[in-house]
Design an enzyme around this catalytic site. Structure first.
Site, PDB file in Angstrom:
ATOM      1  N   ASP A 182      36.990 -23.890  36.236  1.00  0.00           N
ATOM      2  CA  ASP A 182      37.036 -25.346  36.158  1.00  0.00           C
ATOM      3  C   ASP A 182      35.694 -25.993  36.486  1.00  0.00           C
ATOM      4  OD1 ASP A 182      39.789 -26.132  35.489  1.00  0.00           O
ATOM      5  OD2 ASP A 182      40.269 -24.913  37.244  1.00  0.00           O
TER       6      ASP A 182
ATOM      7  N   GLU B 130      51.233 -30.711  31.984  1.00  0.00           N
ATOM      8  CA  GLU B 130      50.619 -29.538  32.608  1.00  0.00           C
ATOM      9  C   GLU B 130      50.282 -29.914  34.040  1.00  0.00           C
ATOM     10  OE1 GLU B 130      47.353 -27.803  30.461  1.00  0.00           O
ATOM     11  OE2 GLU B 130      48.632 -27.093  28.834  1.00  0.00           O
TER      12      GLU B 130
ATOM     13  N   TYR C 270      47.099 -22.282  23.852  1.00  0.00           N
ATOM     14  CA  TYR C 270      46.124 -23.271  24.235  1.00  0.00           C
ATOM     15  C   TYR C 270      44.778 -22.800  23.698  1.00  0.00           C
ATOM     16  CZ  TYR C 270      43.889 -26.446  27.691  1.00  0.00           C
ATOM     17  OH  TYR C 270      43.175 -27.413  28.329  1.00  0.00           O
TER      18      TYR C 270
END
Ligand SMILES: Cc1ncc(COP(=O)(O)O)c(C=O)c1O
Lengths: 272, 401
Positions: free
Chosen positions: A60, A49, A175
């Site tokens: 994030d 990734e 995911y």
């Protein structure tokens, strides 16, 4: 069959789970991205990734934010990232590469131009963090038409409808974000993950990767017992940060080897 | 569509191609929960009654409209009227929204509220309502802004809030918003995120607009009483766009009333040092919605400049993007210099010290008034008072306290 599907099929035959490390393209400096990618593969990565840096990485935590800022300080753009994938493909024709990033750089590039250039560069999947299925049906379609898998996130809080959306628009793998919070957050609830994965896999009909909060060989091995793939991000960025940049590929490869060994040692113990 | 059946956004928060919900999967349930709670609250007469009570007795609404006769005379053209949001408790329009969202937080059982702030006005409004309702309060503020706005940082602290300086990115408002979102996604069980403007993912742009729309509603009644008619133009500054949406919203069906949003041209649009997203930006995705953004050719968000911290934001609420494209509202720009001149004019001719943000709207009104007949009416949203800006203005004049 896409490179990602082929990879999962091969792994299943070997009764192994996929190891998916994440790095940010251009971190710690653009010249090290290719050596890092090859080192990841040498250390046992099945899929890479590759983070596309963005000025406002809202989902994030501090570690990946820092990586993004370092990359941006070198002016790393989506255009340059595609160039890196193109270079990587010259030496590695089999390891799938998934781009992970935010919507705006892709919109600025232009959807059509992006899917065309990504395909030409050898990109296999695209995960756009801030494109939930409702907002990207057309984009997901055109990725599919160019042989690129749209990868989606599912969370512990995702409802039933989301399984259907992801099954419809996504492919490759999905995911599963194992905890609330941003990337790099603390511990994950392993029991909860173990309970949910078989259900998710059945509903969406594709391999399930688990990420967020995996720090070491032991936690990776525990996840490998229940999931189809283990995604490790912030921990790898930290290892890149800890020491001379030139030696980062060697440090990362050594870390992945440990993780790989621990994951493969759980062979045959699969619960999911 | 005619403006009379204006009913945007749609149920997923779209204003035409703008708005929407562009966030990671982890935030979606929180947003869905918020949208449902807000929908229920706004249909509950008891919630509306309490909101109105608080606006009347705590904020001091309705805020008056004042005819700036002397300044209008000096300019020699149209008549300028001021909607006095500067007279609200805490000194700006931000408190209207702060009250609304805090009441919703309490209704949802959240004991902790968080906010982002640039100039500090929304942070102060949030700290104020948190004190008023007995809630824990954390305010995220870019470390650059913490330095520039030390008085407001201290105001928040005396009100009991924790101010967290944000060191990431450009260390300004947009980064504070990112950090508040990260807090929210981590602590969503007990935390309510009070966004300070008509931006962010749905339902925020709609909800903040609704809470601020009290401004325009009052104006429609007040202008009839005061001038016997509605104004020819309604003028407001645009940072994220909440004071502008607040005064525009009820005027949208009044097709003879021009709606003018004023963006910050900073040192001049041509210098690149400005904050005029609608005038000089391109559509893109930031902070959970699609709207006009200041970005480079690679889609990275660029740093903005304005003398007023409250306008220093690279995006803008999605409803303004829609109003611009549809032609219902027009967007113009005013430089730092022009805003400062209007600031001084209002001080000297009317005895009102305006916020530098609001001074942008005033400057455009002055520019326009000069060329118009004396019977024309321009209604300006005086969104806040300027005490917080005296430092900036003094520094410009080379004065140190
Ligand atoms: C007095 C005042 N006016 C205007 C603004 C700009 O925000 P908005 O465009 O959301 O009204 C601010 C923001 O801090 C403000 O303090």
């Amino acid at each position: 069959m896409s490179r990602i599907a082929a990879k999962f099929a091969a792994l299943q035959g070997q009764r192994r789970k996929a190891l998916i490390p994440f790095i940010t393209a251009g971190d710690p400096e653009p010249g090290l991205t290719l050596p890092l990618m090859h080192a990841l593969v040498a250390g046992g990565a099945d899929i890479i990734e590759l983070g596309v840096p963005f000025s406002d990485p809202m989902a994030d935590g501090p570690t990946i934010q820092r990586a993004s800022e370092r990359a941006l300080s070198f002016g790393v753009s989506l255009h340059l990232v595609l160039g890196m994938v193109h270079e990587f493909r010259k030496r590695d024709a089999t390891t799938p590469v998934v781009l992970m990033g935010y919507a705006n750089p892709i919109e600025a590039y232009g959807h059509e131009a992006f899917v065309r250039d990504a395909q030409a560069a050898g990109v296999d999947g695209v995960l756009t963090v801030d494109y939930p299925p409702e907002e990207c049906a057309g984009f997901a379609d055109s990725l599919q038409q160019h042989g690129i898998d749209p990868i989606f996130l599912l969370a512990p809080t995702s409802g039933e409808k989301r399984f259907t959306d992801v099954a419809e628009l996504g492919s490759g793998y999905l995911y599963y974000v194992s905890l609330k919070g941003v990337t790099g957050s603390a511990a994950i609830d392993l029991d909860e993950v173990a309970r949910r994965i078989p259900l998710i896999r059945e509903k969406v009909g594709m391999p399930v990767g688990v990420g967020f909060g995996i720090r070491d060989a032991a936690s990776a091995a525990r996840i490998a017992r229940v999931a189809d793939a283990v995604v490790i991000g912030s921990r790898i960025i930290e290892i890149i940060e800890q020491g001379p940049p030139q030696e980062a590929p060697a440090r990362v490869a050594a870390f992945l080897r440990e993780v790989r060994a621990a994951m493969d040692a759980t062979n045959g113990e699969t619960q999911g | 569509m005619t403006q009379n059946d204006y009913s945007l956004p749609d149920e997923r928060g779209h204003f035409g191609r703008y708005g929407g919900i562009f966030v990671a999967e982890t935030l979606l349930p929180a947003l869905a929960g918020l949208a449902a709670a807000y929908e229920e609250a706004r249909n509950d007469p008891a919630f509306r009654a309490e909101f109105e009570q608080e606006l009347a007795h705590y904020v001091g609404r309705p805020s008056p409209i004042y005819h700036a006769r002397r300044w209008s005379q000096v300019l020699g053209g149209a008549q300028i009227y001021l909607k006095r949001e500067d007279l609200n408790h805490t000194g700006a329009h931000k408190i209207n929204n702060g009250i609304g969202q805090a009441l919703l937080a309490r209704r949802m059982g959240k004991r902790r509220v968080i906010a982002e702030t640039g100039a500090g006005m929304h942070g102060v409004a949030t700290a104020t309502v948190a004190a008023r309702y007995g809630m824990e309060c954390v305010v995220y503020m870019g470390s650059e802004d913490v330095k520039r706005q030390s008085a407001n940082v201290y105001r928040m602290k005396v009100l009991g809030a924790t101010v967290v300086p944000v060191e990431s990115g450009s260390k300004t408002l947009k980064d504070a918003l990112n950090e508040a979102m990260r807090d929210w996604v981590t602590n969503v069980e007990n935390t309510f995120y009070i966004i300070g403007t008509v931006a962010g993912p749905h339902p925020y742009p709609m909800m903040v607009r609704d809470f601020q729309s009290v401004i325009g509603k009052e104006c429609i009644a007040q202008m009839s009483a005061l001038a016997g008619r509605q104004p020819d133009q309604v003028i407001a500054c645009v940072g994220g766009g909440s004071n502008a949406m607040g005064i525009f919203y009820d005027y949208i069906p009044h097709e003879n009333v021009r709606l003018v949003g004023v963006e910050a041209a900073g040192l001049g649009i041509e210098t690149g040092k400005h904050a005029a997203s609608l005038t000089a930006g391109r559509p893109g995705v930031l902070h959970g919605n699609r709207t006009y953004l200041l970005q480079d050719e690679n889609g990275q968000i660029i740093e903005t400049h304005s003398i007023s911290a409250g306008l220093d934001y690279p995006g803008v609420g999605p409803e303004h993007a829609w109003l611009k494209d549809s032609g219902r509202a027009e967007y113009v720009t005013v430089t730092d210099e022009e805003a400062l001149a209007a600031f001084h004019d209002l001080c000297r001719f009317e005895g009102i010290i305006p916020a530098l943000e609001s001074s942008h709207a005033l400057a455009y009104a002055a520019r326009t008034a000069r060329g118009l007949p004396k019977d024309r009416i321009l209604l300006v949203n005086l969104s806040g008072r300027g005490d917080k800006d005296l430092h900036t203005v003094a520094e410009r004049a080379g004065i140190r306290f």
